[in-house]
Design a protein around this motif. Structure first.
Motif, short mmCIF file in Angstrom:
data_model
loop_
_atom_site.label_atom_id
_atom_site.label_comp_id
_atom_site.label_asym_id
_atom_site.label_seq_id
_atom_site.Cartn_x
_atom_site.Cartn_y
_atom_site.Cartn_z
N ILE A 27 1.02 -1.09 -0.05
CA ILE A 27 0.12 0.11 0.14
C ILE A 27 0.88 1.29 0.20
CG2 ILE A 27 -1.82 1.44 1.14
CD1 ILE A 27 -2.59 -1.24 2.49
N TYR A 28 0.86 2.17 -1.18
CA TYR A 28 1.29 3.35 -1.01
C TYR A 28 0.46 4.48 -0.05
CZ TYR A 28 4.24 7.16 -2.97
OH TYR A 28 5.14 8.11 -3.23
N VAL A 29 1.29 5.03 0.81
CA VAL A 29 0.29 5.77 1.90
C VAL A 29 1.07 7.37 1.48
CG1 VAL A 29 0.16 6.21 4.27
CG2 VAL A 29 0.34 4.01 3.32
N LYS A 30 -0.20 8.01 1.55
CA LYS A 30 0.17 9.54 1.57
C LYS A 30 -0.37 10.14 2.82
CE LYS A 30 0.42 10.41 -3.42
NZ LYS A 30 -0.01 10.97 -4.38
N PHE A 31 0.44 10.52 3.70
CA PHE A 31 0.13 11.06 5.13
C PHE A 31 0.49 12.59 5.10
CE2 PHE A 31 -1.40 9.03 8.95
CZ PHE A 31 -0.97 9.71 9.81
N GLN A 74 -7.93 3.41 -1.66
CA GLN A 74 -8.17 3.43 -3.02
C GLN A 74 -7.44 2.36 -3.74
OE1 GLN A 74 -7.23 7.45 -4.48
NE2 GLN A 74 -7.80 8.21 -2.59
N THR A 75 -8.33 1.79 -4.79
CA THR A 75 -7.68 0.86 -5.82
C THR A 75 -6.78 1.61 -6.89
OG1 THR A 75 -9.87 0.43 -6.71
CG2 THR A 75 -9.21 -1.04 -4.92
N GLN A 76 -5.54 1.81 -6.53
CA GLN A 76 -4.91 2.71 -7.64
C GLN A 76 -3.61 1.85 -7.65
OE1 GLN A 76 -4.90 6.84 -6.78
NE2 GLN A 76 -3.37 7.04 -8.05
N HIS A 77 -3.20 1.92 -8.88
CA HIS A 77 -1.65 1.18 -8.92
C HIS A 77 -0.56 2.46 -9.06
CE1 HIS A 77 0.97 -1.61 -10.61
NE2 HIS A 77 1.65 -0.54 -11.27
N ILE A 78 0.51 2.13 -8.23
CA ILE A 78 1.33 3.18 -8.18
C ILE A 78 2.63 2.52 -8.43
CG2 ILE A 78 2.74 4.68 -6.49
CD1 ILE A 78 -0.24 5.51 -6.67
N SER A 79 3.45 3.03 -9.36
CA SER A 79 4.70 2.54 -9.63
C SER A 79 5.69 3.37 -8.98
CB SER A 79 4.95 2.57 -11.25
OG SER A 79 6.07 1.99 -11.67
N HIS A 80 6.67 2.66 -8.17
CA HIS A 80 8.00 3.22 -7.74
C HIS A 80 9.00 2.64 -7.89
CE1 HIS A 80 10.46 4.62 -4.42
NE2 HIS A 80 9.40 5.72 -4.25
N MET A 118 11.05 1.00 -5.86
CA MET A 118 11.09 -0.03 -5.09
C MET A 118 10.31 -1.13 -5.46
SD MET A 118 11.64 1.14 -1.17
CE MET A 118 13.33 1.31 -0.57
N ALA A 119 9.00 -0.76 -5.92
CA ALA A 119 8.03 -1.80 -6.00
C ALA A 119 6.71 -1.26 -6.55
CB ALA A 119 7.76 -2.58 -4.99
N GLU A 120 5.91 -1.88 -7.09
CA GLU A 120 4.63 -1.74 -7.63
C GLU A 120 3.38 -1.75 -6.60
OE1 GLU A 120 4.30 -0.59 -10.77
OE2 GLU A 120 6.39 -0.82 -11.17
N ALA A 121 2.91 -0.89 -6.30
CA ALA A 121 1.74 -0.83 -5.29
C ALA A 121 0.23 -1.08 -5.99
CB ALA A 121 1.82 0.29 -4.37
N GLY A 122 -0.49 -2.00 -5.45
CA GLY A 122 -1.87 -1.79 -5.94
C GLY A 122 -2.80 -1.07 -5.24
#
Length: 160
Positions: free
Chosen positions: A110-114, A134-140, A142-146
Motif C-alpha cells: 500500500i502506497y500511503v500519503k500522510f 483506493q484501488t490505484q496502481h502506483i509505480s515506484h 522499489m516496487a509496484e503498489a496496488g
C-alpha cells in the motif's frame, strides 16, 4: 425495560463508530479466488529459485474496497519526508519486504500519503494506519503498489 434501553443506548454509538472503519488483515486485500497463492500465515508463496529476484505481478486488487475507510497493520518503508516526519511511505505486511528482494505482489503493498506527516519515532515497529483506501496502481522504484491510502491517523499496534 430500563436496563435494556440503557444498554442499547450505550452500545449503539459504539456499534455505529466501529462500522465507520473497516479493520483489515493483509489477506483481505486479495480477491477470494487468488488466496490459494498465499500460505497459511497469509504470506505470498514466493519462488526463491529464480535467477532474478523480481516482484511477482500476479494478483488483483479488490475493487469493492475502493473508497473504504480502513485500518490495517504493517511495516513502514519511508519514501518522502524529513528527519521529523514522513509524508509518503510504503506499508507492507512483513518486516524487510521491498528491502529484501523480491517484494510482495502489488496487492500486498500500500502506497500511503500522510499529509500531516507521521512522526518518525512511531514508524520503526508495526503500526496501524487508518485512512481512505483506493484501488490505484502506483509505480515506484522499489516496487509496484496496488493500493493507495490517504492516511489520517497512526495507532499503536495491538495484536489482540
Amino acid at each position: 425495560m430500563k436496563k435494556w434501553l440503557i444498554t442499547l443506548c450505550c452500545w449503539f454509538p459504539l456499534m455505529s463508530h466501529a462500522s465507520d472503519v473497516l479493520t483489515l488483515d493483509w489477506i483481505d486485500l486479495v480477491p477470494e479466488q487468488e488466496r490459494q497463492l498465499f500460505n497459511s500465515n497469509s504470506m505470498p508463496v514466493l519462488n526463491h529459485e529464480s535467477e532474478a529476484a523480481k516482484q511477482s505481478m500476479i494478483g488483483k486488487v479488490r475493487n469493492e474496497l475502493n473508497g473504504s475507510k480502513v485500518k490495517i497493520p504493517g511495516f513502514v518503508i519511508p519514501l518522502e519526508g524529513d528527519d521529523k516526519a514522513i509524508t509518503e511511505f510504503l506499508l507492507v505486511p512483513y518486516f524487510g519486504a521491498c528491502i529484501h528482494v523480491p517484494p510482495p505482489p502489488p496487492n500486498q503493498i500500500i502506497y500511503v500519503k500522510f499529509k500531516k506527516g507521521a512522526p518518525i519515532q512511531q514508524l520503526w515497529d508495526v503500526v496501524y494506519v487508518v485512512g481512505t483506501l483506493q484501488t490505484q496502481h502506483i509505480s515506484h522504484d522499489m516496487a509496484e503498489a496496488g493500493y493507495l491510502l490517504e492516511g489520517t491517523a497512526l495507532e499503536e499496534y495491538d495484536d489482540m
